[in-house]
Design a protein around this motif. Structure first.
Motif, mmCIF file in Angstrom:
data_model
loop_
_atom_site.group_PDB
_atom_site.id
_atom_site.type_symbol
_atom_site.label_atom_id
_atom_site.label_comp_id
_atom_site.label_asym_id
_atom_site.label_seq_id
_atom_site.Cartn_x
_atom_site.Cartn_y
_atom_site.Cartn_z
ATOM 1 N N ALA A 20 0.830 -1.205 0.000
ATOM 2 C CA ALA A 20 0.000 0.000 0.000
ATOM 3 C C ALA A 20 0.867 1.260 0.000
ATOM 4 O O ALA A 20 0.475 2.296 -0.537
ATOM 5 C CB ALA A 20 -0.924 0.004 1.214
ATOM 6 N N SER A 21 2.071 1.156 0.551
ATOM 7 C CA SER A 21 2.984 2.301 0.608
ATOM 8 C C SER A 21 3.633 2.600 -0.742
ATOM 9 O O SER A 21 4.354 3.586 -0.874
ATOM 10 C CB SER A 21 4.075 2.040 1.644
ATOM 11 N N GLY A 22 3.418 1.715 -1.730
ATOM 12 C CA GLY A 22 4.014 1.905 -3.054
ATOM 13 C C GLY A 22 5.243 1.060 -3.279
ATOM 14 O O GLY A 22 5.715 0.943 -4.405
ATOM 15 N N GLY A 23 5.787 0.450 -2.230
ATOM 16 C CA GLY A 23 6.955 -0.404 -2.371
ATOM 17 C C GLY A 23 6.576 -1.795 -2.850
ATOM 18 O O GLY A 23 5.405 -2.093 -3.104
ATOM 19 N N ARG A 24 7.590 -2.643 -2.986
ATOM 20 C CA ARG A 24 7.373 -4.028 -3.392
ATOM 21 C C ARG A 24 8.081 -4.955 -2.419
ATOM 22 O O ARG A 24 9.071 -4.585 -1.795
ATOM 23 C CB ARG A 24 7.924 -4.275 -4.797
ATOM 24 N N VAL A 25 7.568 -6.163 -2.316
ATOM 25 C CA VAL A 25 8.195 -7.193 -1.501
ATOM 26 C C VAL A 25 8.349 -8.442 -2.368
ATOM 27 O O VAL A 25 7.426 -8.820 -3.086
ATOM 28 C CB VAL A 25 7.391 -7.496 -0.211
ATOM 29 N N ALA A 26 9.542 -9.034 -2.336
ATOM 30 C CA ALA A 26 9.818 -10.254 -3.089
ATOM 31 C C ALA A 26 9.953 -11.417 -2.109
ATOM 32 O O ALA A 26 10.595 -11.287 -1.063
ATOM 33 C CB ALA A 26 11.105 -10.108 -3.896
ATOM 34 N N ASN A 27 9.333 -12.548 -2.457
ATOM 35 C CA ASN A 27 9.374 -13.747 -1.621
ATOM 36 C C ASN A 27 9.983 -14.905 -2.395
ATOM 37 O O ASN A 27 9.622 -15.141 -3.550
ATOM 38 C CB ASN A 27 7.952 -14.138 -1.191
ATOM 39 N N LEU A 28 10.883 -15.634 -1.729
ATOM 40 C CA LEU A 28 11.513 -16.816 -2.301
ATOM 41 C C LEU A 28 11.181 -18.025 -1.443
ATOM 42 O O LEU A 28 11.094 -17.922 -0.216
ATOM 43 C CB LEU A 28 13.034 -16.665 -2.340
ATOM 44 N N PHE B 219 12.618 -6.330 0.836
ATOM 45 C CA PHE B 219 11.908 -5.108 0.458
ATOM 46 C C PHE B 219 12.838 -4.160 -0.303
ATOM 47 O O PHE B 219 12.437 -3.065 -0.651
ATOM 48 C CB PHE B 219 11.386 -4.391 1.712
ATOM 49 N N GLN B 220 14.092 -4.574 -0.530
ATOM 50 C CA GLN B 220 15.100 -3.735 -1.165
ATOM 51 C C GLN B 220 14.827 -3.624 -2.664
ATOM 52 O O GLN B 220 14.869 -4.640 -3.368
ATOM 53 C CB GLN B 220 16.502 -4.305 -0.944
ATOM 54 N N PRO B 221 14.556 -2.406 -3.185
ATOM 55 C CA PRO B 221 14.160 -2.247 -4.596
ATOM 56 C C PRO B 221 15.146 -2.865 -5.592
ATOM 57 O O PRO B 221 14.733 -3.547 -6.526
ATOM 58 C CB PRO B 221 14.062 -0.733 -4.779
ATOM 59 N N GLY B 222 16.439 -2.643 -5.410
ATOM 60 C CA GLY B 222 17.428 -3.199 -6.343
ATOM 61 C C GLY B 222 17.468 -4.711 -6.301
ATOM 62 O O GLY B 222 17.590 -5.370 -7.339
ATOM 63 N N LEU B 223 17.349 -5.281 -5.117
ATOM 64 C CA LEU B 223 17.357 -6.727 -4.974
ATOM 65 C C LEU B 223 16.076 -7.335 -5.552
ATOM 66 O O LEU B 223 16.118 -8.380 -6.206
ATOM 67 C CB LEU B 223 17.526 -7.112 -3.503
ATOM 68 N N VAL B 224 14.949 -6.660 -5.360
ATOM 69 C CA VAL B 224 13.695 -7.134 -5.951
ATOM 70 C C VAL B 224 13.836 -7.181 -7.474
ATOM 71 O O VAL B 224 13.464 -8.173 -8.111
ATOM 72 C CB VAL B 224 12.495 -6.239 -5.534
ATOM 73 N N LEU C 56 16.183 -10.455 3.893
ATOM 74 C CA LEU C 56 17.305 -9.985 3.085
ATOM 75 C C LEU C 56 17.278 -8.467 3.103
ATOM 76 O O LEU C 56 16.659 -7.823 2.277
ATOM 77 C CB LEU C 56 17.197 -10.543 1.660
ATOM 78 N N ALA C 57 17.931 -7.905 4.108
ATOM 79 C CA ALA C 57 17.996 -6.460 4.335
ATOM 80 C C ALA C 57 19.347 -5.965 3.815
ATOM 81 O O ALA C 57 20.159 -6.761 3.327
ATOM 82 C CB ALA C 57 17.846 -6.178 5.823
ATOM 83 N N PRO C 58 19.617 -4.659 3.900
ATOM 84 C CA PRO C 58 20.946 -4.188 3.500
ATOM 85 C C PRO C 58 22.039 -4.959 4.238
ATOM 86 O O PRO C 58 21.933 -5.212 5.436
ATOM 87 C CB PRO C 58 20.936 -2.715 3.905
#
Length: 151
Positions: free
Chosen positions: A24-32, A60-65, A105-107
């Protein structure tokens, strides 16, 4: 003062393509979803027992997603290093909480693919081009790779 270490490392095969959800905040989350296998000999029967453990990783890291969207396909061999995180939530209409423990998977975390992409995630066969080019080194490394689990 408290001190602790929260680190998780897993090498396994992806059980599915990466899933990306929009927040909802506009970000993305990737799940493996990552499968690790182990085997042992049962003491009572003397038979070999194979066991698969499933692990969830989330970022939640944009580049990693973006990188995962391009590369994380079912069957690929992957190394992930992050920290364990347990989420708690309650589903509407239920009286009890639910829990999910994931590798966050954070910074500072790491994701590395340990095989070559070729469409189905399996290692290339001998003589098959890897990443669009075939060299004698590619062919020699591919020998003996047919035993891998073809997720």
């Amino acid at each position: 003062m408290s001190f602790g270490l929260n680190r998780a490392e897993v090498i396994g095969r992806l059980g599915a393509d990466v899933t990306v959800n929009h927040l909802a905040s506009g970000g993305r989350v990737a799940n493996l979803s990552i499968a690790t296998d182990e085997s042992y000999i049962d003491k009572t029967s003397g038979e070999r027992v194979d066991k698969t453990e499933w692990h969830r990783a989330v970022t939640f890291q944009p580049g990693l997603v973006d990188m995962l969207v391009k590369n994380a396909r079912k069957g690929r061999l992957v190394y992930v290093a992050g920290k364990l995180q347990t989420r708690r939530w309650r589903k509407e209409g239920e009286d009890s909480d639910r829990f999910s423990t994931e590798i966050l998977l954070a910074p500072g975390s790491r994701v590395q693919f340990l095989d070559r992409p070729n469409g189905n995630g399996a290692a290339p066969e001998a003589g098959e081009p890897a990443n669009g080019s075939a060299t004698p080194a590619d062919a020699s490394q591919a020998e003996g790779q047919g035993d891998q689990i073809p997720f």
